[in-house]
Design a protein around this motif. Structure first.
Motif, PDB file in Angstrom:
ATOM      1  N   LEU A 151       0.829  -1.206   0.000  1.00 51.67           N
ATOM      2  CA  LEU A 151       0.000   0.000   0.000  1.00 51.67           C
ATOM      3  C   LEU A 151       0.864   1.257   0.000  1.00 51.67           C
ATOM      4  CD1 LEU A 151      -2.797  -1.108   2.510  1.00 51.67           C
ATOM      5  CD2 LEU A 151      -2.948  -0.895   0.020  1.00 51.67           C
ATOM      6  N   MET A 152       2.032   1.180   0.636  1.00 53.23           N
ATOM      7  CA  MET A 152       2.923   2.340   0.613  1.00 53.23           C
ATOM      8  C   MET A 152       3.403   2.603  -0.818  1.00 53.23           C
ATOM      9  SD  MET A 152       5.222   1.756   4.039  1.00 53.23           S
ATOM     10  CE  MET A 152       6.187   3.223   3.721  1.00 53.23           C
ATOM     11  N   LEU A 153       3.756   1.524  -1.516  1.00 50.00           N
ATOM     12  CA  LEU A 153       4.185   1.694  -2.910  1.00 50.00           C
ATOM     13  C   LEU A 153       3.027   2.186  -3.775  1.00 50.00           C
ATOM     14  CD1 LEU A 153       6.421  -1.487  -3.328  1.00 50.00           C
ATOM     15  CD2 LEU A 153       7.195   0.880  -3.441  1.00 50.00           C
ATOM     16  N   LEU A 154       1.819   1.780  -3.422  1.00 50.03           N
ATOM     17  CA  LEU A 154       0.658   2.213  -4.205  1.00 50.03           C
ATOM     18  C   LEU A 154       0.449   3.718  -4.119  1.00 50.03           C
ATOM     19  CD1 LEU A 154      -1.693   1.133  -5.942  1.00 50.03           C
ATOM     20  CD2 LEU A 154      -3.045   0.954  -3.852  1.00 50.03           C
ATOM     21  N   ARG A 155       1.006   4.322  -3.070  1.00 51.27           N
ATOM     22  CA  ARG A 155       0.866   5.781  -2.915  1.00 51.27           C
ATOM     23  C   ARG A 155       1.568   6.551  -4.019  1.00 51.27           C
ATOM     24  NH1 ARG A 155       3.432   6.944   2.458  1.00 51.27           N
ATOM     25  NH2 ARG A 155       3.301   9.087   1.639  1.00 51.27           N
ATOM     26  N   CYS A 156       2.363   5.853  -4.833  1.00 53.02           N
ATOM     27  CA  CYS A 156       2.985   6.541  -5.960  1.00 53.02           C
ATOM     28  C   CYS A 156       1.943   7.143  -6.884  1.00 53.02           C
ATOM     29  CB  CYS A 156       3.897   5.586  -6.731  1.00 53.02           C
ATOM     30  SG  CYS A 156       3.015   4.251  -7.562  1.00 53.02           S
TER      31      CYS A 156
END
Length: 1927
Positions: A1238-1243
C-alpha cells in the motif's frame, strides 16, 4: 639311475657309500626325533660325545653317523638302512627299493645288530618293518604287469602307423593356468627326481610360448597337468606313447611310478560306485593274486601317492561333470565305493592320493571344468605345411615303389593348394582321411590307378576286419595309416622325396587335376570322402561307372542307399544322445560289416563293469558322424523342422562356463549349410527318393530353403559376436549363396573379429563373403587376434577390403614386412590400422614402401607402437605419394619434438596437411584436406597446429617459431599445457609478426604470471590483427589470442580484453593501462574475479574517457563494497555513453557497465540502473535516488530481489516526484507485507506521471511512468492479503489517484464484505475497462452484490462470476450505452438465487444476455425462471448448460419452456445446452384460430416460436411424440432441425405427421448417419406435402433409388440443399444430380464427401453451368473415379462454375487440382466479386501458383475468410500476402496451416498481419519454421483477434514470451493453441503471468511441450486456463 640292481651282487656298505650324498640330503630334511632314533643304533662312543637330545642334530652329526655305518659290519649297516627306510619320509621310490633290496628283510634288527642302545635296552622298530618289504615287492610286480599291458597296447597301435611317434617332435603351446589361491603346492621335493619350483598361478589366457611335448611333460610330476587338443589331434595316441616310454624306463615319468592310463570313454561304462582298489584291479590291470596282495599294493599306493601317475584321457567324452573344488575339503576314503566322477574329482582336487601326478587330456572348450584344478595347461599345435607334406610323403611312400611315390608328390600339391584340404590336414586324423581321399582321386584319374585299386581291393577283402584297436586308430582292410598315430617323427622308408620327383616313368599318373575336380567347400570334401570310402567296398553290387570326383557320386549313393540311410540314422541318433560308441546291437549286421569293409567304422575294445571285454564301434572321425547326421537331416522327414531349428546355431570360439558340453565338434550346422547348396541337391535327392520312386526333390528343396532362411535370419541379427560372425561366414561359404553373403554385410560395414585365433580357412571364408559386396567395400578389424603369416597370404583373396585393422603386441616388424608384401594387392584399401603392436622404424619402413601402391588410402593409424622419430619420418615421407590421405595417427610411439618438427616442415612442401596435433608423448595426428575440395570450389581453411603438454624452453620456442615462419598461413596454433616463462613468452611474441596465424593462438595451462599478462596485453595495441585477448591466471591458466579471422566478420571494428581471475590489484591496473595505450578499438573489457576493491573501481571509472569505443565492462567479484552504488550512479549520470549498470550480490558480486555510443539527444537515450539481490538500507536508497535525480535521459530503476524496508520506501517516495526522467521502477520480489504494497501504491498520489502499478509480493512488480501527466492508470494489487482495514485504506489511496482503466484486486482475502466495499465505490473510481475480484472467497451472497452492479451502474456492461473450481469475478465497463450480459458458472445456485437474479434482470433494462453453465439447476427451476422472464416483455438471449440436458430430458425441457412462454422466438438444445431467444411477437396476434378437421375452432394459446432445434443431444425417434401437441401450437414455425440424433423410422413418421400442420415451415434439417433407406423414403413422401420448404438438409443418409426418385420431385422449389456424406447408387445419385438442374432458384448447394462417377460428374458440371443463382457452393472432398479422366474432370467442374458471379462462399477442399486447376481457378476468381469465403485445402498448390492465386484474390475485395492449409505454399506466397492481404480489409479468418512458409515467409506474413485490423482468427499450425516471433509480435496490431493457432511448429520460449507480451494488447483474445511445440517451463511461466492481465482469454493449449508432468500440474493449479492435456 640305479634301479633294478641285484642285491646279491652288491655290498650293503658300498651301496651306502654310493648314495652317501643323497642320503645326507634326505636325512637333513628329517625331524630331530628321527635322527635321534637312528643315532641310538650306534654305540655311545661311536656317535656324539654328548646326549644328542640336548641339542638339535646338525649336518655334521648326520655326516658322522653315515660315516660310522659306512664302515660298520654289514649286519649293522643293513639294520640302519632298514630303520631309515621305515622312519624317514620323502625317500624316492627307486632309492628305497634299492636300499631295502640290499639290506634284506629276513633278519630282524636284533639278530643283526651288534650295537645296543646306551641304556642297555634293545631298540625295537615298528611292526611295519616286517611287512614293508613284501609290500614293495607286490608293488613292483604290479608295475611290471602294467608295463607289460602298455607295451602290448603300443605294439598293436604301432603296427598300423604311417610313421613313428616321437614326443620331441610334437609341439605344445603353453597356456597359463588358473589355480585356486589356497591350494597347497604338492609338487615333490627337491630330493624327488625332476623336482622343480612350482609355477605361479594365473588365468587361462592367450598362448604364451611353444615347447615340445617332451619338454612340457618333464615338469609335470606331482602336479595336475592338462593337455588340450581338438578331436583328431592325437591326444590318445600320445598318452599311449607316453605309457610305452614309461614301460621302457624312458620319458618324463619315472619307471618306479605306477602309470595308470584311464580312458573316459571306458569310465562311462561304470555306472555303479566302486572303490579305488576296484578301479585298479577290476577295470585297469586285473590281478589273479588274492586280496592280501591287492591290499598291500593299495596300502603302498596310499602311503606313497606321489609315486603314481594317473593319465585321464578324453575328458571331453565323459558323460558326467566333475565336482567343483571346495575351499575346505576333506580327504576321501579310498576304501569307500564312490561314483567314478567323484573318484576322478578326488584325484584332481587332491582329496584322493594327494601328491600324485595327474595328466588330463581334453578339448579346449572343456578346460573350464578343470579351472582351479590344473597346475599346468598346454595345447597341442596343429601341423604346419612341412609336417603335412612329410606325412603325405610317408603315406604314399610306404610301399616304396615309384608309382606310389609319384602319386604322393601330386597329392601333396593338390592338398597344399586346396584351402579346405589343407585346413583339415592340420589335424593328423583328418590328414589321414585326406590322404585316403586323394589316393582314390588320383588313382581314379588314371587307367593305371584303376587297375591298382582293383588289386588293393582284393587284398583288403582278404584282410581281417576284427582286432582290438585304440580310440581313433583305423581298423579296416588296407588301412595302413593311423588316424591320430601320425604325430611326431615318421618311420624310415625306402627312398626319399628325390626319388619321387625324379621318377619319370609315371607321367600318366601325374596328369594335373582340373579345378572343377577339386572340392570347393568343406561339405563337398566330405561328400567326396564319403564316395571314397564307399568305393573301398570290394563288393560293389553292380557295375561301377567311371566316376568324376567333382560330379556327385549319384551312382554309388544309389547302390548303397540302404546302408547310408541306416548309417545316417545311427549318426543322427548318436548325435541327439551325445553317443559316439555303438554296440553291435545298435546296427544291423550287414550295415556293420559294410561299414568295417569301407573304413567308415573303427572297432574299439570296451571293458564292461563285470570286467568282460566286448567290441564296440565308432565312426572314423567325429566329423564324419556329424556329416552323416547332416545327411539325415537333409534327406529324411523323420527329422522335423523344429529339430533342425533347434540344432542350427552358430558356435563361438570363446569358451564360457555356460556352454553346453558336447562330445562333437560343432560341425553339424556347417554341413547342413553346405548340403543346402545346389551342388548337393542331386545327391540328396538320390538319398531322399523312395526305392523305385521318383519323389524327394521337392522335399529336399523345401528343406534346403528352410536352411537358407535360417541363415538369412542370422544375417539380420545384431547381437552376433566376432566369433559367431566368423562362423556365419563359414556357413555362408558352405552354402555358396552370394545373395546371403551380401546380407551378412548389409548391417555390418566392418567385421570386428576380436581375441580369437584365425586360420587361413577363416580368411578364405571371409573372402567369400567380402567379395559379394562388390564396390561397396567392407572393413576387417583383427583386434587381438592370433594370426599366422599364412593368413596374410590368403587375405588378398578379399577383393573389396576398404578398412584393415591389426591390434596385438605380437604383431611385429616381421609381420609388418609380410603385410607389406600383400598391400599392393588390396586395391580397394581406404584405411589401415596397425596400432598397439610391436612395430619399430624397420617395420614402418616396410609399410612405407608398400603404401604408395595403395593410392586410395585415406587413413593410416600406426599409434601405440615403437616407431620413434625415424619411423615417423618414414611415414611422413610418403605423404606426397598418397593423394587421397585424410588422417594419419602416430601417437604413443616414443617420439620427440624432433618428429613433430619434421611433420611441421612437411607442411611447407605439402599443402594438403590440414592439422598437426601432438599431445605430449601420447598423441600425434596429421589431418589432410582433399584436392576434391579445391575442385568443387570449396573454401579451404588454413591448417592447424596443436602442440599440447610440451616442455618448452627458449631455444625450443625459437626453433618452433622458425619452423612456423616457413609454414603457410595457420588458422590455429595451440601450445596449451606447456610452461611459458617470461623469456619464452617474449620469444613467442617477438616472432609472432612473422607467423601467419589467421584465427587464434591458445596457450592454456601455461603457468603465465602477471608480468607475462602485461606482455601479452600489449598485443592489442601493437598488433592490429589481434582482436581478442582472453587470459585467466587462477585455477587453470587460460590464454587465448584471437585474430581477426577467428570470429564472424562484421562491419564494426571491435576488440575484447578479458583478464578474469588474474589476481589483479589496483596497482596492476596502471601497468595494464600502459600496455593498452590508447586502445582505440577496445569494445569489451572483463576485469571480473580480481582484487580491485573500491580504489580499483575508481581508477577504472577515471580511465573511462580513454576507452572511446568501449561497449561493456565487467568488474564483478572484486570486493568493491557498498560505496559502489553511489560511485556508479554518479558515473551513469556523468558519462553520456554509459547506459546500463547492473549490480547484484546474488551468487557473487556482480558489477557490469554497458555503453552505447548513439549520437542521439541525451533525453531520448534510455538508461538503466539495476541493483538486484542486494540490501538497500535507507541511507543507500537516499544516496542512489539523489544521484539519479541528475540523470537527464530516460531512466529505468530496477530494484528487484532487493528487500525494501518501509523507511526505504518512504525515502523513495519522497524523491520520486523529482526523478523526472524515471520511466519504470521495478520492485519485483522486493517487498513482502501488505503495508509495503500500500505504501508503494501511494505513488499514484505523489506522481502524476504513473501509468501502471502492478504489485505482487515476492513476484513480478513494477511501476510505469510517462513523460507527462497520465490521463489514466491501471492498478493491479494481487496476492497482497487485502482485507478489513486494508480495503478502506486502499480505496482512500485509489480515490486520491487518477482515473483507472483496470483495477485488479484478485487473489486477496476480500470475501463478501470487502467485495461489497469495492463494488460500492465503483461509481467514484470511474473505471473504464474492468475490475477483477477473482479468488477472494466470494459466496452466492457476494455474487448477488456483484450482479447488482448491472442495475446500479449504467457503465457496467457485463458481469462474469464463477464460485467453484475456478473462482472468477469480473465486472466489465463501457463508456457507451450498450447491451449488458450476466454469466454465472459453476456456482451451485438454488431456486431462490434464480428468483433474485430474475429481479435484477427486471430492473436492468440493458441486460439482455444471460448465461448459466453447470450451476446444478433443476428442470422446475429453469421452467419458473423462463416463466418470470416471459412476463418482462423484453428481448432476452438465455443460455443454460447442465449435464442432464440430454435425450428425453432435453425434449421435456423444450416442451415445458414452450408451454410457459409464448414469446420464445427460437429454442434450441445443442448437446447439453438450452438456448432461448425471447421476443414479443406481433405476428401471433394476426393469426386466425386453427380449425380442426371437425370444423371446430381450436382456442389453445398459440406460441410465437419460429425455430426449434434438437442438435446432437441423443434424442431417439420415440422421444418426439410428446412434441406434437406443442409444435401444432406454433403456426409461425419456419425452421425445424433434428440433426445428429437417432430418429429412425419412428422419427420419420413423426415428421410426416407434423409437417402438414406447419404451413410456414421453410427449412428442415435432418443430418444423421441413418443406415435405413426407409427414413429418406418416408421423409420424401412428407416433403411432397410440405410445399413451403425451401431449405433441406439430409446429410449423412442412405438414399435408395426409390428415395432418390421421390426426392427428385421436391428439389425444384428449393433454395438450399445439403446432401453431404450421403450414400447412394450410381443411378440414384445421377437422378438426384439431374434433378438439381430444375432448381433455378438454388442459392446454396453442399455435396461434401460424395462419390461421383464420370457420368454424375459430367451431369453436375452441366447443372452448375445452368444455375447462376448459387451463393454458397461446397464441394469438399468429392471423390471421383481415378484415372487420366480425373484431372480433366476437375478442370471441367471448375470451368462450370464460371457463371457463379453471385457466389459468396466457395469450398473446394481435397480436389488436388494442382497447377492446371489453380490456373483455371485464377481465371475465374476476378468474376466472383461478392466472394466472402474460399476454402482450397489439399489442392497441391505450389509456391509459385500461390503467388498467382493471391494476385487473383486481390479482386475479391469483400473476402472475409481465406483457407489454404495443406498445400505447398512457401516464402514466395508469404511475400505476396504481405502485398495483397492489406488491401483485403474485410478478412477475419486466415488459415495457412501445414505449409512450408519458413522464417522468411513468417517475416513477410507478419507484415501482412499488421494491416489486418478485422482479423479474428489465424491458424498457422505446422508452417515449417519455429521462428515465429515476428508473427507473434504482429498480432498486437489485431484489436479484435480471438483465436490464434501456432501448434506443431517446434516454437520455443522466445515465441511464448513474445505472445505473453502481446496478449494484454489483444483484449478480445479468447484462445491460443501452442500444442506440440518446444515451450519449456520458463515460457509457460511467462504465459501464466500474462494471463493475469487477460481476463477474457479462456484457454492456452500447451500439450506436447517441454514441460514435465510435475511442472504442468503446478502451473495448471496456478492458472487453470493453461491446458497441458490432449483434449
Amino acid at each position: 639311475m640305479a634301479e633294478g640292481v641285484d642285491p646279491d651282487a652288491e655290498n650293503v656298505n658300498s651301496v651306502l657309500a654310493q648314495e652317501f650324498s643323497e642320503l645326507l640330503h634326505i636325512l637333513s630334511g628329517q625331524s630331530p626325533a628321527v635322527i635321534i632314533e637312528l643315532c641310538h643304533l650306534m654305540p655311545c662312543d661311536a656317535g656324539w660325545n654328548s646326549n644328542p637330545a640336548s641339542s638339535s642334530p646338525s649336518t655334521e652329526h648326520i655326516k658322522a653317523m653315515l660315516e660310522y655305518f659306512r664302515g660298520a659290519n654289514s649286519a649293522d649297516c643293513s639294520n640302519f638302512l632298514q630303520s631309515m627306510c621305515l622312519l624317514c619320509e620323502n625317500i624316492p621310490m627307486h632309492l628305497e627299493s634299492r636300499l631295502m633290496s640290499v639290506a634284506g628283510y629276513e633278519t630282524s634288527v636284533c639278530e643283526h645288530s651288534s650295537a645296543s642302545p646306551p641304556d642297555g635296552k634293545s631298540s625295537s622298530l615298528p611292526s611295519e618293518q616286517l611287512i614293508k618289504r613284501p609290500r614293495i615287492d607286490y608293488w613292483i610286480q604290479y608295475i611290471a604287469a602294467v608295463m607289460h599291458l602298455l607295451q602290448r597296447r603300443w605294439e598293436r597301435l604301432s603296427e598300423r602307423l604311417v610313421r613313428g611317434v616321437q614326443l620331441e617332435n610334437v609341439w605344445v603351446s603353453l597356456r597359463t593356468a588358473n589355480r585356486v589361491r589356497d591350494r597347497p603346492d604338492q609338487t615333490p621335493g627337491s630330493a624327488d627326481k625332476g623336482g622343480k619350483t612350482p609355477e605361479s598361478d594365473g588365468d587361462y589366457g592367450s598362448m604364451d610360448s611353444r615347447v615340445t611335448l617332451e619338454t612340457f611333460l618333464q615338469e609335470c610330476t606331482g602336479k595336475v597337468t592338462v593337455l588340450l587338443g581338438p578331436a583328431g589331434s592325437g591326444k590318445s595316441l600320445l598318452m599311449s606313447c607316453l605309457g610305452q616310454q614309461w614301460a621302457h624306463e624312458l620319458g618324463p615319468i619315472p619307471s618306479s611310478y605306477l602309470f595308470v592310463l584311464l580312458e573316459f570313454r571306458q569310465l562311462n561304462v561304470l555306472t555303479h560306485s566302486l572303490s579305488l582298489s576296484e578301479l585298479l584291479f577290476r577295470h585297469y590291470v586285473p590281478l589273479k593274486e588274492g586280496d592280501h596282495e591287492k591290499e598291500a599294493i593299495v596300502d603302498y599306493l596310499l602311503s606313497n601317492p606321489e609315486q603314481s601317475c594317473w593319465v585321464l584321457d578324453g575328458y571331453d567324452e565323459f558323460h558326467s561333470k566333475l565336482a567343483k573344488q571346495e575351499v575346505h575339503r576333506e580327504l576321501l576314503d579310498p576304501e569307500k565305493p564312490l561314483p567314478v566322477a567323484d573318484l576322478i574329482s578326488g584325484l584332481l582336487n587332491r582329496q584322493l592320493l594327494p601328491g600324485c601326478t595327474v595328466l588330463v587330456t581334453c578339448r579346449v572348450r572343456d578346460v573350464l571344468d578343470l579351472e582351479g584344478k590344473a597346475d599346468k595347461v598346454g595345447q597341442l599345435l596343429g601341423w604346419e605345411c612341412h609336417e603335412i607334406k612329410e606325412y603325405v610323403d610317408s603315406f604314399f611312400g610306404e610301399k616304396g615303389h615309384s608309382a606310389n611315390r609319384a602319386l604322393g608328390v601330386q597329392a601333396a600339391e593338390v592338398l597344399l593348394s586346396n584351402r579346405h584340404l589343407l585346413g583339415m590336414s592340420s589335424l593328423p586324423a583328418l590328414c589321414n582321411i585326406c590322404c585316403i581321399y586323394l589316393e582314390h582321386l588320383l588313382l581314379e584319374h588314371t587307367d593305371q590307378g584303376k587297375m591298382w585299386i582293383a588289386e588293393e581291393r582284393g587284398r583288403e577283402t582278404r584282410r581281417t576286419a576284427g582286432g582290438k584297436e585304440e580310440k581313433g586308430v583305423q581298423q579296416c582292410p588296407g588301412a595302413r595309416r593311423g588316424e591320430e598315430g601320425s604325430r611326431g617323427g615318421r618311420k624310415k622308408q625306402g627312398g626319399g622325396s628325390e626319388d619321387m620327383m625324379t621318377d619319370g616313368t609315371n607321367s600318366r599318373a601325374q596328369l594335373p587335376l582340373t579345378h572343377a575336380q577339386i572340392p570347393s567347400t568343406l561339405t563337398q570334401v566330405y561328400l567326396s570322402v564319403l564316395d571314397t570310402f564307399l568305393n573301398r567296398d570290394p563288393d560293389p553290387r553292380g557295375s561301377n561307372d567311371e566316376l568324376n570326383t567333382m560330379r556327385l557320386p549319384q551312382g554309388i549313393l544309389t547302390q548303397h542307399r540302404s546302408e547310408l540311410c541306416e548309417l545316417s540314422q545311427l549318426a543322427w541318433t548318436g548325435f541327439e544322445d551325445s553317443k559316439i560308441l555303438f554296440m553291435e546291437e545298435d546296427i544291423s549286421q550287414e550295415a556293420l560289416e559294410f561299414s568295417i569293409r569301407t573304413g567308415l567304422f573303427l572297432q574299439v575294445e570296451l571293458r564292461h563293469e563285470d570286467g568282460m571285454l566286448v567290441n564296440s564301434y565308432c565312426f572314423t572321425h567325429l566329423t564324419l558322424q556329424e556329416f552323416l547326421a547332416a545327411l539325415r537331416i537333409m534327406t529324411s522327414a523323420d527329422v522335423s523342422d523344429t529339430q533342425l531349428k533347434k540344432r542350427f546355431s552358430l558356435r563361438t570360439r570363446w569358451t564360457t562356463k555356460s556352454d553346453q558340453r558336447t562330445v562333437f565338434t560343432d560341425s553339424l550346422h556347417l554341413f547342413v549349410c553346405g548340403l543346402a547348396s545346389p551342388y548337393c541337391t542331386p545327391a540328396l535327392v538320390q538319398l531322399a527318393r523312395a526305392p523305385g520312386g521318383t519323389g524327394g526333390q521337392s522335399w529336399v528343396q523345401k528343406r534346403q530353403n528352410l536352411v537358407l532362411k535360417l541363415l538369412k535370419n542370422l544375417c539380420h541379427s545384431n547381437t552376433l559376436t566376432g566369433p559367431k560372425i566368423l562362423e556365419l561366414c563359414h556357413c555362408v561359404q558352405e552354402s555358396q549363396n552370394h545373395q546371403i553373403a551380401q546380407q551378412v554385410l548389409g548391417a555390418r560395414p566392418t567385421l570386428e573379429l576380436r581375441n580369437i585365433r584365425l586360420l587361413p580357412n577363416d580368411i578364405d571364408a571371409l573372402a567369400f563373403v567380402v567379395n559379394s559386396v562388390g564396390d561397396n567395400g567392407i572393413g576387417l578389424d583383427f583386434g587381438a587376434c592370433t594370426m599366422e603369416s599364412e593368413c596374410l597370404d590368403v587375405l588378398p583373396r578379399c577383393q573389396y577390403i576398404q578398412y584393415l585393422g591389426f591390434r596385438r603386441r605380437k604383431y611385429d616388424d616381421k609381420f609388418a614386412e609380410k603385410l607389406s608384401s600383400i598391400l599392393p594387392k588390396l586395391t580397394s584399401l581406404r584405411k589401415l590400422e596397425f596400432c598397439g603392436t610391436s612395430l619399430t622404424a624397420t617395420g614402418a619402413a616396410s609399410l612405407a614402401s608398400a603404401l604408395p601402391s595403395c593410392p586410395d588410402v585415406t587413413e593410416i593409424n600406426l599409434s601405440d607402437n615403437n616407431l620413434k622419430d625415424d619411423g615417423i619420418k618414414h611415414i611422413a615421407d610418403i605423404f606426397t605419394k598418397q593423394p587421397k590421405l585424410v588422417l594419419v595417427k602416430l601417437g604413443r610411439n616414443n617420439s620427440s619434438l624432433g618428429a613433430v618438427d619434421y611433420l611441421i616442415g612437411k607442411m611447407s612442401s605439402f599443402s594438403n596437411i590440414q592439422e598437426v596435433h601432438a599431445d605430449g608423448l601420447k598423441e600425434l595426428t596429421v589431418t589432410f584436406s582433399q584436392n576434391s575440395d579445391l575442385i568443387s570450389h570449396k573454401t579451404k581453411s588454413e591448417p592447424t597446429i596443436c602442440l599440447l603438454n610440451q616442455k618448452w624452453s627458449k631455444p625450443d620456442m625459437q626453433k618452433l617459431a622458425k619452423s612456423l615462419a616457413c609454414c603457410p598461413a595457420l588458422s590455429v596454433l595451440d601450445i596449451s599445457g606447456g610452461r611459458l616463462d617470461v623469456e619464452t613468452l617474449r620469444m613467442l611474441i617477438k616472432f609472432l609478426p612473422k607467423v601467419n596465424v589467421t584465427q587464434k593462438i591458445i596457450a592454456n595451462d601455461s603457468c603465465l604470471t602477471v608480468e607475462g599478462l602485461t606482455i601479452v596485453t600489449a598485443l592489442l595495441a601493437d598488433c592490429p590483427a589481434v582482436v581478442e585477448l582472453r587470459i585467466r591466471l587462477q585455477s587453470s591458466v587460460q590464454v587465448s589470442i584471437v585474430f581477426s579471422g577467428g570470429r564472424e566478420q562484421t562491419n564494426e571494428v571491435s576488440k575484447l580484453l578479458c583478464l578474469s581471475c588474474c589476481g589483479l590489484l589496483p596497482t596492476h591496473l596502471e601497468r595494464v593501462w600502459r600496455s593498452l595505450g590508447t586502445a582505440p578499438d577496445l569494445t569489451s573489457l572483463d576485469l571480473s574475479s580480481n582484487q580491485l576493491g573500491s580504489s580499483g573501481l575508481r581508477k577504472l571509472l577515471d580511465f573511462l574517457p580513454h576507452l572511446r569505443s568501449i561497449q561493456e565492462i565487467d568488474a564483478s567479484n572484486n570486493g568493491i563494497g557498498k560505496e559502489r552504488v553511489g560511485m556508479l550512479a554518479g558515473a551513469l549520470c556523468s558519462h553520456n555513453n554509459l547506459t546500463h549498470i547492473h549490480i547484484s550480490d546474488g551468487d557473487g558480486e556482480q558489477v557490469i557497465l554497458k555503453f552505447c555510443h548513439d549520437k542521439r539527444d541525451d533525453k531520448q537515450q534510455k538508461k538503466m540502473f539495476r541493483i538486484n539481490n542486494s540490501s538497500l538500507p535507507p541511507s543507500i536508497m537516499t544516496t542512489l535516488c539523489k544521484r539519479l535525480v541528475q540523470c537527464r535521459s530516460h531512466l529505468e530503476l530496477d530494484l528487484s530481489h532487493s528487500l525494501l524496508s518501509d523507511k526505504a520506501i518512504e525515502d523513495l517516495l519522497k524523491v520520486l516526484p523529482k526523478m523526472k526522467s524515471l520511466q519504470r521502477l521495478n520492485v519485483s520480489h522486493s517487498f513482502e507485507s501488505t503495508t509495503a504494497a500500500l505504501m508503494l501504491l501511494r505513488c499514484l498520489t505523489v506522481s502524476e506521471r504513473v501509468t501502471a502499478v502492478e504489485l505482487r509480493p515476492q513476484t513480478a512488480s513494477f511501476i510505469q511512468f510517462d513523460s507527462v501527466k497520465a490521463e489514466q492508470a491501471s492498478c493491479r494489487l494481487t496476492h497482497c492479503s487485502l482485507k478489513g482495514d486494508n480495503v478502506q485504506r486502499l480505496l482512500e489511496i485509489l480515490l486520491q489517484g487518477p482515473q483507472l482503466s483496470v483495477l485488479d484486486l484478485s487473489s486477496n482475502q476480500l470475501e463478501d464484505e470487502g467485495v461489497k466495499h469495492v463494488v460500492d465505490c465503483l461509481q467514484k473510481l470511474k473505471i473504464t475497462r474492468y475490475v477483477n475480484l477473482s479468488n477472494n472467497g466470494l459466496t452466492q451472497e457476494g455474487m448477488m452484490d456483484v450482479a447488482n452492479t448491472l442495475c446500479t451502474y449504467n457503465n457496467v456492461s457485463g458481469v462474469e462470476i464463477s464460485l467453484e473450481a475456478e473462482e472468477r469475478c469480473l465486472v466489465w465497463f463501457t463508456q457507451n450505452n450498450c447491451v449488458k450480459s450476466l454469466s454465472v458458472r459453476d456456482s451451485s445456485l438454488e431456486r431462490g438465487h434464480l428468483v433474485r437474479l430474475a429481479e435484477i434482470v427486471s430492473i436492468s433494462p440493458g441486460l439482455t444476455t444471460l448465461e448459466f453453465k453447470n450451476n446444478l439447476l433443476q428442470l422446475d427451476w429453469i421452467e419458473d425462471f423462463v416463466k418470470l422472464l416471459n412476463s418482462y416483455q423484453r428481448d432476452f438471449s438465455i443460455s443454460i448448460e447442465e449435464r442432464w440436458i440430454r435425450s428425453e430430458e432435453a425434449v421435456t425441457l423444450l416442451c415445458r419452456c414452450l408451454h410457459v412462454s409464448s414469446n420464445i422466438q427460437t429454442i434450441r438444445v445443442h448437446n447439453t445446452t438450452l438456448h432461448l431467444f425471447l421476443k414479443k411477437s406481433t405476428e401471433l396476434q394476426n393469426q386466425k384460430p386453427f380449425t380442426s378437421s371437425d370444423g371446430c375452432a381450436d382456442l389453445t394459446p398459440r406460441i410465437a416460436t419460429e425455430k426449434i432445434c434438437l442438435w446432437n443431444c441423443a434424442v431417439q425417434g420415440y422421444h418426439l411424440a410428446s412434441m406434437k401437441s406443442i409444435i401444432s401450437r406454433c403456426p409461425l414455425l419456419t425452421d425445424l432441425d433434428f440433426s445428429h440424433n437417432s430418429l429412425g423410422v419412428e422419427g420419420a413418421e413423426f415428421l410426416c405427421s407434423v409437417l402438414p400442420l406447419l404451413p410456414n415451415i421453410t427449412s428442415l434439417s435432418i443430418c444423421s448417419k441413418e443406415t435405413s433407406v426407409t427414413v429418406v423414403e418416408k421423409l420424401s413422401e412428407a416433403l411432397l406435402q410440405a410445399a413451403a420448404i425451401q431449405c433441406l438438409t439430409l446429410s449423412g443418409h442412405v438414399i435408395s433409388d426409390t428415395g432418390a426418385q421421390i426426392l427428385s420431385r421436391t428439389l425444384s422449389r428449393l433454395r438450399s440443399l445439403n446432401l453431404s456424406h450421403c450414400q447412394w447408387s450410381a443411378s440414384g445419385g445421377l437422378q438426384l444430380i439431374k434433378a438439381l438442374g430444375e432448381c433455378v432458384c438454388l442459392e446454396g448447394l453442399c455435396l461434401d464427401c460424395l462419390w461421383l462417377n464420370e457420368e454424375s460428374r459430367t451431369c453436375l458440371a452441366k447443372v452448375l453451368r445452368k444455375i447462376n443463382s448459387i451463393r454458397s457452393l461446397k464441394l469438399n472432398k468429392i471423390s471421383t473415379e481415378m484415372g487420366p479422366s480425373q484431372a480433366i474432370g476437375v478442370l471441367d467442374l471448375l470451368a462450370a462454375t464460371e457463371g457463379l458471379t453471385r457466389a459468396q462462399e466457395i469450398e473446394l477442399e481435397g480436389w488436388r487440382m494442382a497447377d492446371r486447376g489453380i490456373e483455371e481457378l485464377t481465371r475465374l476468381l476476378p468474376a466472383w466479386k461478392e466472394l466472402r469465403k474460399i476454402r482450397l485445402s489439399k489442392n497441391l498448390i505450389s509456391d509459385q501458383l500461390g503467388v498467382v492465386l493471391l494476385e487473383a484474390l486481390n479482386s475479391c475485395t469483400h473476402l472475409e475468410e481465406l483457407h489454404l492449409p495443406s498445400n505447398s505454399l512457401g516464402n514466395l506466397t508469404a511475400a505476396r500476402m504481405a502485398l495483397v492481404l492489406p488491401s483485403l480489409t474485410h478478412i477475419t479468418v486466415l488459415d495457412i496451416s501445414e505449409n512450408r512458409i519458413g522464417y522468411e515467409g513468417s517475416v513477410s506474413l507478419s507484415k501482412a498481419i499488421m494491416c489486418m485490423k478485422n482479423l479474428t482468427k489465424i491458424n498457422l499450425t505446422s508452417v515449417g519454421t519455429s521462428e515465429l516471433c515476428p508473427v507473434a509480435a504482429s498480432l498486437a496490431h489485431c484489436p479484435v483477434l480471438q483465436d490464434v493457432g501456432l501448434g506443431w511448429n517446434n516454437c520455443g520460449d522466445k515465441v511464448a514470451v513474445e505472445l505473453a507480451r502481446v496478449m494484454p494488447l489483444c483484449q478480445k483474445l479468447m484462445r491460443i493453441d501452442l500444442e506440440s511445440n518446444a515451450v519449456s517451463v520458463s515460457g509457460a511461466e511467462a504465459l501464466a503471468g500474462a494471463l493475469e492481465s487477460c481476463p477474457a482469454l479462456q484457454l492456452i493449449r500447451l500439450w506436447r511441450n517441454n514441460v514435465s508432468s510435475t511442472e504442468a500440474c503446478r502451473l495448471s493449479l496456478r492458472e487453470r486456463r493453461l491446458n497441458f492435456s490432449s483434449t
